[in-house]
Design a protein around this motif. Structure first.
Motif, PDB file in Angstrom:
ATOM      1  N   LYS A  74      14.505  34.016 -27.775  1.00 29.21           N
ATOM      2  CA  LYS A  74      15.962  34.143 -27.673  1.00 29.21           C
ATOM      3  C   LYS A  74      16.296  35.572 -28.006  1.00 29.21           C
ATOM      4  O   LYS A  74      16.153  36.011 -29.156  1.00 29.21           O
ATOM      5  CB  LYS A  74      16.653  33.178 -28.629  1.00 29.21           C
ATOM      6  CG  LYS A  74      18.165  33.140 -28.503  1.00 29.21           C
ATOM      7  CD  LYS A  74      18.752  32.063 -29.433  1.00 29.21           C
ATOM      8  CE  LYS A  74      20.258  31.951 -29.271  1.00 29.21           C
ATOM      9  NZ  LYS A  74      20.821  30.905 -30.178  1.00 29.21           N
ATOM     10  N   ALA A  75      16.698  36.330 -26.989  1.00 26.96           N
ATOM     11  CA  ALA A  75      16.855  37.771 -27.183  1.00 26.96           C
ATOM     12  C   ALA A  75      17.798  38.330 -26.121  1.00 26.96           C
ATOM     13  O   ALA A  75      18.084  37.681 -25.113  1.00 26.96           O
ATOM     14  CB  ALA A  75      15.490  38.458 -27.095  1.00 26.96           C
ATOM     15  N   ALA A 125      13.244  40.464 -20.276  1.00 24.42           N
ATOM     16  CA  ALA A 125      13.320  41.296 -19.073  1.00 24.42           C
ATOM     17  C   ALA A 125      13.789  40.443 -17.904  1.00 24.42           C
ATOM     18  O   ALA A 125      13.149  39.449 -17.552  1.00 24.42           O
ATOM     19  CB  ALA A 125      11.953  41.904 -18.778  1.00 24.42           C
ATOM     20  N   VAL A 126      14.897  40.817 -17.319  1.00 21.03           N
ATOM     21  CA  VAL A 126      15.437  40.135 -16.137  1.00 21.03           C
ATOM     22  C   VAL A 126      15.165  41.025 -14.931  1.00 21.03           C
ATOM     23  O   VAL A 126      15.713  42.124 -14.823  1.00 21.03           O
ATOM     24  CB  VAL A 126      16.949  39.873 -16.298  1.00 21.03           C
ATOM     25  CG1 VAL A 126      17.543  39.344 -14.995  1.00 21.03           C
ATOM     26  CG2 VAL A 126      17.209  38.904 -17.439  1.00 21.03           C
ATOM     27  N   GLN A 186      24.153  40.439 -17.380  1.00 19.09           N
ATOM     28  CA  GLN A 186      24.342  41.855 -17.727  1.00 19.09           C
ATOM     29  C   GLN A 186      23.486  42.220 -18.935  1.00 19.09           C
ATOM     30  O   GLN A 186      23.101  41.350 -19.733  1.00 19.09           O
ATOM     31  CB  GLN A 186      25.821  42.112 -18.043  1.00 19.09           C
ATOM     32  CG  GLN A 186      26.744  41.862 -16.863  1.00 19.09           C
ATOM     33  CD  GLN A 186      28.218  41.993 -17.220  1.00 19.09           C
ATOM     34  OE1 GLN A 186      28.575  42.227 -18.390  1.00 19.09           O
ATOM     35  NE2 GLN A 186      29.082  41.845 -16.231  1.00 19.09           N
ATOM     36  N   ASP A 187      23.175  43.503 -19.047  1.00 16.62           N
ATOM     37  CA  ASP A 187      22.450  43.995 -20.221  1.00 16.62           C
ATOM     38  C   ASP A 187      23.130  43.519 -21.502  1.00 16.62           C
ATOM     39  O   ASP A 187      24.355  43.619 -21.640  1.00 16.62           O
ATOM     40  CB  ASP A 187      22.407  45.529 -20.214  1.00 16.62           C
ATOM     41  CG  ASP A 187      21.259  46.080 -19.404  1.00 16.62           C
ATOM     42  OD1 ASP A 187      20.229  45.400 -19.273  1.00 16.62           O
ATOM     43  OD2 ASP A 187      21.392  47.208 -18.893  1.00 16.62           O
ATOM     44  N   GLY A 188      22.334  43.022 -22.426  1.00 13.10           N
ATOM     45  CA  GLY A 188      22.858  42.597 -23.718  1.00 13.10           C
ATOM     46  C   GLY A 188      23.202  41.130 -23.806  1.00 13.10           C
ATOM     47  O   GLY A 188      23.367  40.603 -24.916  1.00 13.10           O
ATOM     48  N   ASP A 189      23.331  40.439 -22.656  1.00 12.92           N
ATOM     49  CA  ASP A 189      23.568  38.992 -22.705  1.00 12.92           C
ATOM     50  C   ASP A 189      22.421  38.313 -23.440  1.00 12.92           C
ATOM     51  O   ASP A 189      21.241  38.628 -23.207  1.00 12.92           O
ATOM     52  CB  ASP A 189      23.659  38.397 -21.294  1.00 12.92           C
ATOM     53  CG  ASP A 189      24.938  38.755 -20.572  1.00 12.92           C
ATOM     54  OD1 ASP A 189      25.894  39.183 -21.233  1.00 12.92           O
ATOM     55  OD2 ASP A 189      24.969  38.597 -19.330  1.00 12.92           O
ATOM     56  N   LEU A 190      22.745  37.367 -24.298  1.00 16.03           N
ATOM     57  CA  LEU A 190      21.720  36.645 -25.024  1.00 16.03           C
ATOM     58  C   LEU A 190      21.117  35.572 -24.112  1.00 16.03           C
ATOM     59  O   LEU A 190      21.845  34.737 -23.553  1.00 16.03           O
ATOM     60  CB  LEU A 190      22.316  36.004 -26.272  1.00 16.03           C
ATOM     61  CG  LEU A 190      21.326  35.499 -27.330  1.00 16.03           C
ATOM     62  CD1 LEU A 190      20.489  36.652 -27.885  1.00 16.03           C
ATOM     63  CD2 LEU A 190      22.086  34.789 -28.453  1.00 16.03           C
ATOM     64  N   VAL A 239      21.626  31.485 -20.298  1.00 17.31           N
ATOM     65  CA  VAL A 239      22.263  32.706 -20.753  1.00 17.31           C
ATOM     66  C   VAL A 239      23.493  32.280 -21.543  1.00 17.31           C
ATOM     67  O   VAL A 239      24.256  31.400 -21.122  1.00 17.31           O
ATOM     68  CB  VAL A 239      22.641  33.638 -19.582  1.00 17.31           C
ATOM     69  CG1 VAL A 239      23.577  32.958 -18.577  1.00 17.31           C
ATOM     70  CG2 VAL A 239      23.245  34.936 -20.097  1.00 17.31           C
ATOM     71  N   HIS A 240      23.669  32.857 -22.725  1.00 13.63           N
ATOM     72  CA  HIS A 240      24.724  32.401 -23.635  1.00 13.63           C
ATOM     73  C   HIS A 240      26.040  33.092 -23.298  1.00 13.63           C
ATOM     74  O   HIS A 240      26.555  33.936 -24.044  1.00 13.63           O
ATOM     75  CB  HIS A 240      24.309  32.649 -25.081  1.00 13.63           C
ATOM     76  CG  HIS A 240      23.139  31.817 -25.495  1.00 13.63           C
ATOM     77  ND1 HIS A 240      23.259  30.580 -26.069  1.00 13.63           N
ATOM     78  CD2 HIS A 240      21.803  32.041 -25.378  1.00 13.63           C
ATOM     79  CE1 HIS A 240      22.059  30.073 -26.316  1.00 13.63           C
ATOM     80  NE2 HIS A 240      21.159  30.952 -25.898  1.00 13.63           N
TER      81      HIS A 240
END
Length: 615
Positions: A449-450, A476-477, A543-547, A559-560
């Motif tokens: 979870k990151a 990594a997406v 998006q970058d930073g989405d948990l 995705v949270h």
């Protein structure tokens, strides 16, 4: 039968009933029309044997012998297919000795994912499967043939040959393997050197030396990727002769098995003693057997796509849920690289497929009541091919295979497996559905979870890795890698870099609509994500930073972000330049018509046998 295997088989049969019935009606109608070339007009037939020698002409004119088509993926650049150069002449001689005649019907393209990894050409790889299927159909389209011999080994080639053969399902078809190269550099050493190169500790020359010591001669690469998974599937689905898959090229046993395949092809025709069309061999039970064996041996995740496409070519609807349910009860019996240190030669020496099939049958995990090219019953594939005698007097026989593993670090029975499940699971959540291979992922690494780090190409990820900007835990997406975007290339180049970061103590995972084969290794990787980003799937809104949560144990991929916020975000678009050059523009029609990964990622109709038959 194990109750779950029986239940999965029953539901596949039930859901497939209309299309499978229509497919078999077509098969029977084609088979009832008798010897193919007997229906040709004189001018047509004359074209069909114009280049043949006098003896072959007489046989083809006489219409009293079966004519066997040879379809080959030979080229001398690819190690796996280089041995096929001499096979057609050998097969023709063996067919003649067995009372038939054979013609080389056509060649199909064969590209190598190992060469195109990380290159633009990899974007043609998955589509090459359907090109091969069409090429196979063209090869068989002349109504000259009563059976077929298929020569192919690697990733998309065998599935393509089989899909094409199933479009001529009334023809008996035998697949003829070439075998793996002998063992080279140990796989654990190769993996370590790749990681050292990714970490900048060694240079290109050292890396090339290691790779050359690993891939060193004619034959299939020895790791258990898609190519060797193909060979396993053809054997367990009854399309190889027993014991044929993993015999090295250039050996007397390999030559004897090739001769035997040719002889068997004539026996399977309507002229022979046991007429067995390929469309009858590939039925619901054979498809389930293929799934079970794939899971039990830790085979390539590419077959979560290919087996679905193969099944549909025979009027059978296989789903990822079927695979997931089977994976929950099929034990992992083999540890072959990338799921272990051993290669396929070690697997074969430990007892190989004969022991694997025996153990799975014993525990009710495979269907024995199936047709095969060797005869009725999968029990025939618990035997091992042997040569008795020497020289010209050597005779091919099949002896009862071992009932115990000769190396329990490589192969174990279903009653003492490496893991209780097959190590292949489905993930679901608000990002869609994906496949994850867990057999090489440590238990403590299976939940991540990151924050997301989003890239639209693996090259961008690798540049970020080289720049040292991938710090901390992250998921990594890698998006716009699905079949409709750019042909769904494999993303092997990510594995060493992700492995380095994981070894440094970072918790990392991968989420992508692309493919990884079996090479995701120790890093948790949600692959084949459907719906893909290029058709507006949720991945295009990340998006970058989405948990992001990836949990291989519970099957969660989320995705949270609230449903409302996710739905109202702008949808990212792929760079059109990704699909031009290196021939990629020629496949625009494929990209616009290809189906999703969970339906086989094919440009062919996923159903419609009934509608087409009625029309």
């Amino acid at each position: 039968m194990h109750p779950v295997v029986a239940e999965v088989t029953a539901r596949i049969s039930e859901r497939s009933r209309p299309d499978r019935t229509a497919y078999l009606q077509r098969l029977d109608a084609a088979a009832e029309r008798g010897p193919a070339r007997g229906r040709l007009a004189c001018a047509n037939l004359a074209h069909g044997f114009a280049a043949s020698g006098p003896v072959d002409k007489a046989a083809l004119r006489g219409n009293v012998k079966p004519n066997v088509a040879i379809v080959s993926a030979y080229n001398d650049m690819l190690s796996a297919h280089q041995p096929f150069e001499s096979f057609p002449a050998q097969l023709k001689r063996a067919v003649i000795r067995s009372g038939g005649i054979a013609q080389f019907a056509g060649g199909v393209p064969a590209m190598c994912d190992g060469i195109t990894q990380g290159r633009d050409g990899m974007q043609l790889s998955l589509f090459s499967r359907d090109v091969i299927a069409m090429s196979t159909a063209i090869s068989l389209s002349h109504d000259m043939f009563d059976a077929a011999l298929m020569l192919g080994v690697c990733d998309k080639i065998v599935p393509g040959l089989l899909i094409g053969a199933l479009s001529f399902g009334h023809l008996p078809t035998v697949f003829v393997p070439a075998g793996p190269m002998t063992s080279g550099l140990p796989n654990d050493e190769k993996a370590a050197i790749r990681q050292r190169y990714a970490a900048g500790e060694i240079g290109r020359e050292e890396l090339l030396e290691a790779e050359s010591a690993s891939y060193h001669s004619a034959g299939t690469c020895t790791f258990y990727g898609t190519a060797n998974s193909n060979q396993m599937l053809m054997e367990v689905m009854g399309l190889h002769l027993p014991g044929a898959s993993f015999v090295n090229p250039g050996t007397p046993l390999r030559a004897a098995l090739t001769d035997a395949a040719a002889a068997r092809s004539t026996a399977l025709t309507a002229w022979g003693e046991s007429f067995t069309p390929v469309g009858r061999i590939v039925d619901e039970k054979a498809i389930v057997n293929g799934c079970v064996a794939l899971l039990a041996t830790g085979g390539s995740t590419n077959h979560t796509v290919h087996l679905v496409a193969i099944a549909r070519a025979a009027g059978i609807t296989l789903t990822w849920d079927d695979l997931a349910d089977l994976s929950a009860v099929v034990p992992l019996m083999a540890r072959v690289y990338p799921n272990g240190k051993a290669d396929v030669n070690h697997f074969h020496a430990a007892g190989g497929l004969a022991f694997t099939v025996h153990s799975l049958l014993k525990h009710g995990l495979l269907h024995d009541d199936v047709e095969t090219v060797a005869g009725h019953g999968l029990w025939r594939y618990t035997t091992e091919a042997r040569l008795t005698g020497v020289g010209d007097k050597a005779e091919l026989t099949w002896e009862e295979g071992t009932k115990r593993s000769h190396d329990t670090d490589v192969l174990r029975g279903a009653d003492d497996p490496f893991a209780k499940d097959g190590g292949l699971r489905m993930l679901d959540g608000n990002l869609g559905r994906a496949v994850i291979k867990t057999s090489a992922v440590k238990a403590e690494q299976r939940q991540v979870k990151a924050p997301a780090r989003v890239f639209d190409d693996q090259a961008d990820f690798l540049r970020a890795f080289e720049a040292g900007s991938l710090e901390g835990d992250f998921v990594a997406v890698i998006r716009f890698q699905g079949p409709a975007a750019n042909g769904m290339p494999e993303l092997h180049k990510l594995t060493p870099a992700l492995g380095v970061l994981q070894d440094r103590g970072q918790r990392v995972a991968l989420v992508t609509d692309g493919r990884m084969s079996g090479a995701s290794g120790k890093v948790p990787a949600a692959i084949h994500l459907t719906p893909e980003a290029s058709v507006g799937g949720p991945l295009a809104r990340v998006q970058d930073g989405d948990l992001v949560s990836l949990d291989a144990d519970t099957g969660l991929l989320d995705v949270h972000v609230s449903a409302y916020d996710l739905e109202n975000r702008p949808v990212a678009r792929a760079d059109d330049s990704l699909v031009f050059g290196t021939g990629r523009e020629l496949f625009a029609a494929f990209r616009s018509h290809v189906g999703p990964a969970d339906q086989g990622a094919s440009v062919f109709p996923t159903h419609g046998f009934v509608e087409d038959l009625d029309a």
